[in-house]
Design a protein around this motif. Structure first.
Motif, mmCIF file in Angstrom:
data_model
loop_
_atom_site.group_PDB
_atom_site.id
_atom_site.type_symbol
_atom_site.label_atom_id
_atom_site.label_comp_id
_atom_site.label_asym_id
_atom_site.label_seq_id
_atom_site.Cartn_x
_atom_site.Cartn_y
_atom_site.Cartn_z
ATOM 1 N N GLY A 85 0.736 -0.826 0.144
ATOM 2 C CA GLY A 85 0.287 0.353 0.341
ATOM 3 C C GLY A 85 0.668 1.524 0.361
ATOM 4 O O GLY A 85 2.048 0.788 -0.466
ATOM 5 N N ASN A 86 0.427 2.481 -0.159
ATOM 6 C CA ASN A 86 1.022 3.654 -0.043
ATOM 7 C C ASN A 86 0.932 4.551 1.354
ATOM 8 O O ASN A 86 0.165 5.360 1.576
ATOM 9 C CB ASN A 86 0.586 4.512 -1.376
ATOM 10 N N PHE A 87 1.680 3.737 2.355
ATOM 11 C CA PHE A 87 1.620 4.117 3.712
ATOM 12 C C PHE A 87 3.485 3.540 3.848
ATOM 13 O O PHE A 87 3.772 2.345 3.602
ATOM 14 C CB PHE A 87 0.362 4.032 4.559
ATOM 15 N N ASN A 88 3.521 4.088 4.817
ATOM 16 C CA ASN A 88 4.665 3.358 5.804
ATOM 17 C C ASN A 88 4.319 3.109 7.587
ATOM 18 O O ASN A 88 3.344 3.455 7.782
ATOM 19 C CB ASN A 88 5.357 4.597 5.879
ATOM 20 N N LEU A 89 4.567 2.835 7.558
ATOM 21 C CA LEU A 89 4.840 1.524 9.427
ATOM 22 C C LEU A 89 6.163 2.846 10.124
ATOM 23 O O LEU A 89 7.547 2.448 9.206
ATOM 24 C CB LEU A 89 4.857 -0.086 8.905
ATOM 25 N N VAL A 90 5.616 3.337 10.818
ATOM 26 C CA VAL A 90 7.245 3.913 11.379
ATOM 27 C C VAL A 90 7.076 3.823 13.378
ATOM 28 O O VAL A 90 5.920 3.815 13.759
ATOM 29 C CB VAL A 90 6.437 5.548 11.400
ATOM 30 N N ALA A 91 8.069 3.551 13.683
ATOM 31 C CA ALA A 91 7.823 3.196 14.778
ATOM 32 C C ALA A 91 8.817 4.859 15.894
ATOM 33 O O ALA A 91 10.228 5.396 15.594
ATOM 34 C CB ALA A 91 9.195 2.407 15.341
ATOM 35 N N LEU A 92 8.203 5.497 17.082
ATOM 36 C CA LEU A 92 9.430 6.469 17.139
ATOM 37 C C LEU A 92 9.735 5.922 18.302
ATOM 38 O O LEU A 92 8.562 5.531 19.396
ATOM 39 C CB LEU A 92 7.673 7.285 17.513
ATOM 40 N N VAL A 93 10.813 5.695 19.001
ATOM 41 C CA VAL A 93 11.734 5.394 20.495
ATOM 42 C C VAL A 93 11.646 6.765 21.004
ATOM 43 O O VAL A 93 13.037 7.228 20.268
ATOM 44 C CB VAL A 93 12.550 4.230 19.768
ATOM 45 N N PRO A 94 11.722 6.522 21.906
ATOM 46 C CA PRO A 94 12.368 8.003 22.575
ATOM 47 C C PRO A 94 13.712 7.555 23.746
ATOM 48 O O PRO A 94 13.928 6.705 23.228
ATOM 49 C CB PRO A 94 11.373 8.329 23.721
ATOM 50 N N ASP A 95 14.631 8.395 23.565
ATOM 51 C CA ASP A 95 16.251 8.491 23.343
ATOM 52 C C ASP A 95 15.892 7.826 24.849
ATOM 53 O O ASP A 95 17.041 7.275 26.018
ATOM 54 C CB ASP A 95 16.676 9.864 24.063
ATOM 55 N N GLU A 96 14.771 8.148 26.172
ATOM 56 C CA GLU A 96 15.843 7.649 27.410
ATOM 57 C C GLU A 96 15.317 5.770 27.246
ATOM 58 O O GLU A 96 15.312 4.802 27.870
ATOM 59 C CB GLU A 96 14.699 8.107 28.504
ATOM 60 N N LYS A 97 14.596 5.206 26.471
ATOM 61 C CA LYS A 97 14.115 4.676 26.280
ATOM 62 C C LYS A 97 15.447 3.668 25.493
ATOM 63 O O LYS A 97 15.813 2.390 26.216
ATOM 64 C CB LYS A 97 13.228 3.755 25.123
ATOM 65 N N ILE A 98 16.524 4.691 25.136
ATOM 66 C CA ILE A 98 17.671 4.250 24.304
ATOM 67 C C ILE A 98 18.930 3.732 25.058
ATOM 68 O O ILE A 98 19.331 3.263 25.300
ATOM 69 C CB ILE A 98 17.756 4.742 22.737
ATOM 70 N N LEU A 99 18.518 4.932 25.976
ATOM 71 C CA LEU A 99 19.718 5.197 26.712
ATOM 72 C C LEU A 99 19.488 4.426 28.232
ATOM 73 O O LEU A 99 20.584 4.793 29.139
ATOM 74 C CB LEU A 99 19.492 6.622 27.368
#
Length: 402
Positions: A85-99
């Motif tokens: 389809g004409n859409f994107n799957l996007v994940a938003l990962v906050p920096d506190e989760k990464i660190l």
């Protein structure tokens, strides 16, 4: 979301709520402020619209690479275009989760650093014990051997099998070299002793024949007293000559032999030869090689004495210091014509004199014996005195005991 398919003249369609498609992603921990969503290819959120708007996350930067976005760039945006389809799957990962796992990583790094800090001295100790110390012992042993200490060996100590083999091989090799050197040295000593004996036993046939001729002439005139004296002198002379097992004799014995030789020559040349010997009393027990003084005196008699003019031979023996060591100095001088210039040049160059028959004269004999006994510690000089006569000076290291 809607998807329509055409089959002939018939169209089939299906629609589904986007939130239903997001259910599997709810099992993924994106942190308190993070999440997953669908977005159009133009960057408009289709789900989780509030999350995007509240944090001002830009979704139109393209999904080819990861990037940071949000109010304070505190979200890592990760997306992937849909293949259907004409859409994107996007994940938003906050920096506190990464660190949030960073403290554990820091502890791991600290542990690794601490382990390296502990293992480094241990590694250096093992390196020193297994490699550096064995190499150092080997180098010390080689330096001592180079200095002449062939008895040096490497002691046994705990180390690697390789160095144990090297040390054992080194010790065995040095033992063989030392044994070989001792054998060679003993062989050289034996050869030198044989040569010394051979040189000492060399008898001048002319002297022997002349002595017998003197005895014969004395017998013709029936001068029995001189015959007895001559026979006694010859007996003592040859007894001393045949002491070939001795490398050194006392100075007083050498002087007595020289005086005995003079007496024989006085009987041969009556009134043509006089002798004078000066030697301090404290030197008479000093050891010197046999037949040294007598040989030089014999050479003087042979070349200087004539029936035309009397010859006087003087010997002065004393102690001098040479390079800080006491030495015995023997000076023999006569009143003859001296050395011919050609002969003197040869002697001063330390070259050997050879007779017409190809034989070495007595001076070479003495020089050779002294070199064998003293190496370079002996000095012999030849010159002509003023106004006349030959001068021979011999300097030998003092041997007070044998």
């Amino acid at each position: 979301m809607m998807h329509i398919l055409k089959s002939g003249a018939v169209y089939f369609g299906v629609w589904i709520k986007a939130d239903k498609l997001m259910v599997p992603f709810k099992t993924i921990d994106f942190g308190t402020n993070g999440g997953a969503l669908f977005a159009t290819q133009n960057g408009l959120p289709m789900t989780n619209i509030d999350l995007v708007n509240q944090n001002q996350v830009q979704l139109n930067a393209g999904m080819e690479n990861y990037y940071l976005s949000g109010n304070h760039h505190n979200f890592l945006v990760v997306g992937e275009p849909s293949a259907k389809g004409n859409f994107n799957l996007v994940a938003l990962v906050p920096d506190e989760k990464i660190l949030e796992k960073l403290p554990y990583l820091q502890k791991i790094v600290e542990f690794i650093a601490f382990a390296c800090l502990i293992s480094l001295p241990l590694g250096l100790y093992l390196l020193r014990r297994t490699i550096m110390l064995p190499l150092n012992r080997l180098m010390v042993a080689m330096k001592r051997i180079r200095s002449g200490h062939l008895e040096t060996r490497i002691d046994t100590f705990p180390t690697s099998d390789e160095f144990i083999l090297v040390n054992e091989t080194f010790n065995n090799m040095m033992s063989q070299i030392q044994e070989l050197r001792i054998n060679v040295y003993e062989e050289q000593l034996s050869k030198q002793k044989e040569e010394l004996q051979r040189l000492q036993l060399q008898i001048n046939p002319h002297f022997f024949m002349n002595s017998l001729n003197i005895v014969y002439n004395l017998a013709k005139v029936k001068n029995f007293e001189l015959i007895k004296e001559m026979s006694l002198s010859l007996m003592q002379y040859f007894r001393y000559m045949f002491r070939s097992n001795l490398s050194f004799v006392k100075l007083k014995e050498e002087l007595e032999h020289t005086k005995n030789y003079f007496r024989i020559q006085e009987l041969r040349f009556p009134g043509s030869l006089t002798c004078e010997i000066h030697a301090p009393e404290f030197l008479i027990d000093t050891y010197v090689p046999p037949l040294v003084i007598q040989t030089f005196v014999e050479n003087t008699v042979k070349h200087a004495v004539t029936l035309d003019e009397p010859i006087h031979i003087s010997m002065n023996i004393d102690v001098i210091e040479l390079e800080g060591f006491p030495c015995i100095n023997i000076v023999i001088q006569d009143t003859g014509k001296g050395f011919p210039q050609e002969v003197l040049s040869i002697l001063q160059r330390n070259e050997s004199l050879v007779t017409e028959q190809g034989e070495h004269v007595g001076i070479w004999n003495v020089q050779r014996r002294l070199r064998l006994l003293y190496a370079h510690a002996v000095q012999i000089s030849f010159s002509n005195g003023s106004p006349c006569g030959a001068v021979i000076e011999i300097t030998l290291p003092i041997h007070s005991k044998m």
